[in-house]
Design a protein around this motif. Structure first.
Motif, mmCIF file in Angstrom:
data_model
loop_
_atom_site.group_PDB
_atom_site.id
_atom_site.type_symbol
_atom_site.label_atom_id
_atom_site.label_comp_id
_atom_site.label_asym_id
_atom_site.label_seq_id
_atom_site.Cartn_x
_atom_site.Cartn_y
_atom_site.Cartn_z
ATOM 1 N N UNK A 65 0.857 -1.191 0.000
ATOM 2 C CA UNK A 65 0.000 0.000 0.000
ATOM 3 C C UNK A 65 0.887 1.233 0.000
ATOM 4 N N UNK A 66 0.684 2.109 -0.964
ATOM 5 C CA UNK A 66 1.368 3.397 -1.009
ATOM 6 C C UNK A 66 0.359 4.487 -0.634
ATOM 7 N N UNK A 67 0.407 4.988 0.603
ATOM 8 C CA UNK A 67 -0.557 6.020 1.041
ATOM 9 C C UNK A 67 -0.090 7.414 0.624
ATOM 10 N N UNK A 68 -0.129 7.706 -0.652
ATOM 11 C CA UNK A 68 0.437 8.949 -1.168
ATOM 12 C C UNK A 68 -0.355 10.164 -0.680
ATOM 13 N N UNK A 69 0.328 11.285 -0.639
ATOM 14 C CA UNK A 69 -0.332 12.546 -0.320
ATOM 15 C C UNK A 69 -1.374 12.831 -1.395
ATOM 16 N N UNK A 70 -2.587 13.245 -0.992
ATOM 17 C CA UNK A 70 -3.611 13.521 -2.008
ATOM 18 C C UNK A 70 -3.113 14.503 -3.071
ATOM 19 N N UNK A 71 -3.361 14.143 -4.335
ATOM 20 C CA UNK A 71 -3.020 15.026 -5.438
ATOM 21 C C UNK A 71 -1.642 14.820 -6.019
ATOM 22 N N UNK A 72 -0.873 13.821 -5.543
ATOM 23 C CA UNK A 72 0.508 13.653 -6.017
ATOM 24 C C UNK A 72 0.679 12.498 -7.002
ATOM 25 N N UNK A 90 3.055 15.447 -18.836
ATOM 26 C CA UNK A 90 2.187 15.752 -17.693
ATOM 27 C C UNK A 90 2.999 16.457 -16.623
ATOM 28 N N UNK A 91 2.902 17.765 -16.594
ATOM 29 C CA UNK A 91 3.620 18.545 -15.586
ATOM 30 C C UNK A 91 2.869 18.477 -14.264
ATOM 31 N N UNK A 92 3.505 17.999 -13.198
ATOM 32 C CA UNK A 92 2.791 17.879 -11.914
ATOM 33 C C UNK A 92 2.342 19.240 -11.404
ATOM 34 N N UNK A 93 1.166 19.259 -10.803
ATOM 35 C CA UNK A 93 0.694 20.482 -10.160
ATOM 36 C C UNK A 93 -0.195 20.100 -8.977
ATOM 37 N N UNK A 94 -0.094 20.892 -7.967
ATOM 38 C CA UNK A 94 -0.850 20.638 -6.736
ATOM 39 C C UNK A 94 -2.303 21.045 -6.932
#
Length: 899
Positions: free
Chosen positions: A217-224, A579-583
């Motif tokens: 399980x990878x509990x990533x930060x929302x939106x990342x 796909x440029x990451x953005x918060x």
């Protein structure tokens, strides 16, 4: 009817999630239809989740909208169909003539059948001449549509459910598959039992039921998500895992995609820091993906429902294109749709920026192709308003008439108070629904009764492109009509030709013929079901589930796409998308320090107009909750089990605090299901920010900055009553259907003593009324009996705990109470130890927590399989297996502490 003959059985499909399970309904006059899984249906093989298995409990006519109604002088009155249709047609025609075609709109739903959807789009885009028709599917899968079109050239899901069983690695991204697509998840688990080497990776900010059964399980930060998959792309490229021949011959755009990914995501340690996951676990995922040739990456609302949802989809697809893991068995990106016919709606152009048969609204040649096939007087020549923009335009007065079908936007859309204001100001609001009372219906000028599941006839398409028949096995109740028929009647009254369909078969045939219309080398479209055109009615009635495309001259479907490595772009190549990451657009801050995430519960569906009728579906989660980390609760000054208010810049709601154990600090989870019909103030849509993905128009349901604070009440109570109660004056209430009673959870201020309780329960002075009142302890309890039968009971506390509900609920099944039960009624607990099953864990078989825990302890059970063998719990849809696993772990910890 000869009662000795066997009851007829009809094969149909489930009306819930996008898995598209086959269902059989056995109908015997005077009884509830017997619902079972259809073993012949390839999507499900006889499996049903608890929601599907409980369908028979939801088919009564209580609360149904059975007749047309028209609003006059602020009040609704019953009307005939002719009058109601004239009001709709006349209103639409007048507004179009005065303000133009873009002043009217349709807002439809993935609950519609494909035939309904087809007629709605033909009506708006080809005859009204506006593309102002959008769907609640915009809220759940439009980011996948946009991502598919960018990568593949068309909205195409490459694989099939069998690929999950053939894969060596299944990656579930933003998908609580165990709860939201249970029968598919069971297929994955069965495959893992047969091949223990099959690995499951769950990527989700919450530790859901799916994560409990995953290998990693990878509990990533929302939106990342984009950071995570851009990091995977660079890892695969740098470590030699690219399929160079495939990339060179079948794709374009890799250089730009890699350059963008390299900017922030070339270092796995940095990616792990951004995503807030353990670097070792991140590398374990990257290494597993690299080492597994057969990888399926399935994504759902956690990916789609984002202001960067389309980029998230393409970031995932990029990794499959780089490795050539697409078009072959056991591999590929896979969009799991939320609704039963979200894909069918896509086939007929159900979104405001699409045309029927996967043709493009911005392509002049394809617009003319559709117009000429329809022999339409005009064709929409620009995209219409997407869902959020549509209701903004209604509020601004730009759209003056809206026809809403099979959906409840006042609950489901973000910034829901804006929707309320919009509908309140709109000149003409038409609603087609099966339910009389919804939040949206309160603002209707015309209400049209529609057919529901079991009554309507047509087709749906599931997540693996499988077209299945949904067949009627019940008569139309009251004066309810099919949605397509109501649309055709309005179209004819507006002077439009081309709407003379006799039945759903005729509509499907036209839909199939359009899919093949001039579908040649010059205008090649993958979506083509022209092989199903020209069927006789009896062949349509007998149509077996089939996956599109279905080539001309054939009735055989296509299991997988891209086996020939040819994609739908003009040059036949797939495209990498940079796909440029953005918060997320709105970040948490001091005023709103927590990120709100919304989603489904295990046993409920949308706004509960159907599932809310089933008592067994209510037992698992009978009221809305605010799930947050205990440390965050402490900082917010709220406690588990008490009421709290969640507030954003757009609205607020109230629910009970819970610690589900699966949520990280800084996050809050609230379910989507409660409306103004089932709670006083629990519409989570009122809080959700209205920011949308710039490409897909899909809202940001997974990240809204909020704060949580106490909602102070002087007392809390619950009521079980055989009859509905007027509880509107209580500070906070929720309502749920029980078996033979209605359950209310109340929180109030001011007096809550005998006189108040009698008034609330409508009990006169002569009634059989027993009560217990301890003013010093702040406890009040009372019960009303009629001829020895429990009619209602109420339990109130000013600070202590309330008794369990399960044993009390069971008393409503009895004709009379035994003396011992009457004597202990106000104690709120069973006279015999073990009689209270506790909160429901397994809804399929009605097995409670106390029952499972006692069996584990007394019989020394050590595995979920042993629990299933002993109690049946977990033996049907399996969605309770993670919860059973937690109980086993609790029992082991208890034994360890005693040892």
């Amino acid at each position: 009817m000869d009662m000795s003959l066997p009851a007829p059985t009809v094969r149909t499909t489930c009306p819930y999630c996008g898995v598209g399970c086959g269902v059989t309904a056995t109908v015997k006059p005077g009884t509830i239809p017997i619902i079972a899984g259809d073993a012949r249906h390839a999507a499900s093989g006889g499996r049903l989740c608890v929601k599907g298995a409980a369908l028979g409990e939801t088919l009564d006519l209580d609360g149904r909208l059975l007749y047309p109604h028209i609003r006059e002088e602020g009040a609704m009155r019953r009307a005939g169909w002719d009058e109601a249709l004239e009001r709709v047609a006349g209103g639409f025609a007048r507004i179009i003539e005065e303000y133009g075609p873009d002043a009217v709109a349709l807002y439809v739903s993935g609950q519609l059948l494909t035939e309904d959807y087809y007629v709605a789009n033909k009506f708006m885009k080809g005859y009204v001449g506006s593309a102002n028709i959008d769907t609640n599917s915009r809220l759940c899968m439009s980011s996948s549509v946009a991502g598919h079109k960018r990568a593949f050239g068309e909205d195409l899901v490459p694989g099939c459910y069998e690929d999950f069983e053939l894969a060596d690695l299944v990656v579930l991204v933003g998908s609580n598959t165990a709860w939201c697509h249970p029968t598919l998840f069971q297929r994955i688990l069965k495959a893992k039992e047969a091949r223990p080497g099959l690995r499951i990776v769950a990527i989700d900010p919450r530790r859901t039921a799916t994560c409990e059964l995953a290998d990693l399980h990878l509990p990533i930060k929302p939106g990342t998500d984009v950071w995570l998959f851009n990091g995977l792309l660079t890892y695969l490229a740098r470590h030699g895992h690219a399929d160079a021949a495939f990339v060179q011959a079948q794709t374009e755009g890799l250089e730009g995609a890699l350059a963008t990914a390299d900017t922030d995501c070339s270092d796995p340690v940095q990616v792990a820091r951004i995503c807030r996951v353990d670097p070792g676990k991140l590398l374990a995922f990257y290494e597993a993906f690299a080492a597994s040739d057969k990888v399926v990456s399935a994504y759902s609302q956690g990916v789609n429902q984002s202001s960067s949802g389309t980029d998230k989809v393409n970031a995932i697809i990029n990794c499959h294109l780089l490795t050539g893991r697409i078009g072959r068995p056991g591999m590929g990106p896979f969009s799991l749709t939320g609704q039963p016919n979200a894909m069918g709606g896509r086939e007929v152009g159900g979104l405001a920026n699409m045309l029927a048969a996967h043709m493009d609204l911005d392509n002049p040649a394809q617009r003319e192709l559709v117009r000429s096939f329809w022999d339409a007087p005009r064709i929409a020549d620009k995209p219409g308003l997407k869902a959020v923009d549509l209701f903004r335009a209604v509020e601004e007065g730009k759209v003056k008439a809206v026809w809403i079908m099979a959906t409840n936007p006042l609950v489901s859309l973000p910034d829901a108070e804006k929707v309320r204001r919009a509908l309140d100001k709109c000149e003409l609001v038409v609603v087609s629904d099966i339910v009389a009372a919804t939040d949206t219906n309160d603002y209707a000028d015309v209400l049209l009764p529609a057919l529901g599941w079991g009554e309507k006839d047509g087709t749906v398409t599931n997540s693996e492109r499988r077209i299945s028949r949904q067949r009627a096995f019940l008569p139309a109740p009251g004066e309810a009509r099919a949605d397509w028929r109501a649309l055709c009647e309005v179209a004819r009254r507006m002077g439009f030709t081309g709407f003379g369909y006799e039945d759903a078969h005729a509509i499907f045939d036209e839909h199939a013929r359009l899919s093949g219309w001039r579908n040649d080398a010059h205008n090649r479209r993958v979506f083509d079901i022209s092989g199903l055109a020209g069927m006789h009615r009896k062949d349509y009635d007998a149509l077996e589930p089939v996956q599109w495309p279905v080539a001309p001259g054939s009735s055989e479907g296509t299991q997988r796409l891209f086996a020939d490595c040819r994609f739908a772009h003009a040059n036949g190549k797939a495209r990498f998308i940079a796909t440029a990451p953005r918060a997320p657009v709105h970040a948490v801050d001091e005023d709103f320090p927590l990120a709100l995430n919304t989603g489904r519960l295990r046993d409920q569906w949308h706004t509960m107009t159907r599932t809310g009728k089933s008592p067994r579906l209510a037992n698992h989660a009978p009221e809305p909750t605010i799930d947050l980390h205990p440390h965050d609760a402490l900082l917010c000054g709220v406690r588990e089990g008490e009421l709290a208010r969640v507030t954003s810049r757009w609205g607020a709601m109230v629910a009970r605090v819970a610690h589900g154990g699966g949520i990280a600090r800084g996050s809050v989870f609230v379910p989507i299901h409660w409306s103004g019909q089932t709670a006083s103030d629990a519409r989570v849509g009122a809080l959700v920010n209205p920011v949308v993905d710039p490409v897909s128009g899909e809202p940001e349901f997974k990240h809204t900055p909020v704060r949580v604070e106490p909602f102070v009440v002087e007392w809390q109570a619950f009521v079980l009553s055989r009859t509905p109660l007027a509880v509107d004056k209580v500070a906070n209430w929720t309502r749920v259907q029980g078996a033979g009673f209605v359950r209310y959870e109340l929180g109030g201020r001011g007096p809550a003593q005998a006189g108040w309780a009698r008034t609330l329960l409508d009990v006169d002075e002569e009634a059989d009324w027993i009560e217990y009142d301890d003013a010093g302890a702040g406890v009040y309890r009372a019960a009303h009996l009629v001829e020895g039968r429990l009619q209602a009971c109420i339990f109130v506390t000013r600070g202590g705990a309330l008794p369990p509900r399960q044993w009390l609920a069971g008393l409503f099944a009895q004709e009379t109470l035994a003396p011992g039960e009457r004597a202990t009624l106000l104690a709120g607990r069973a006279p015999l130890a073990g009689a209270d099953p506790g909160p429901t864990v397994c809804s399929c078989f009605g097995v409670g927590r106390n029952t499972i825990y006692a069996a584990i302890r007394k019989q020394g059970l050590e595995t979920t399989a042993q629990v299933t063998s002993c109690l049946k719990a977990g033996g049907n849809c399996g969605s309770c297996v993670p919860e059973i696993g937690k109980l086993l772990a609790e029992a082991r910890c208890g034994e360890s502490e005693r040892g």
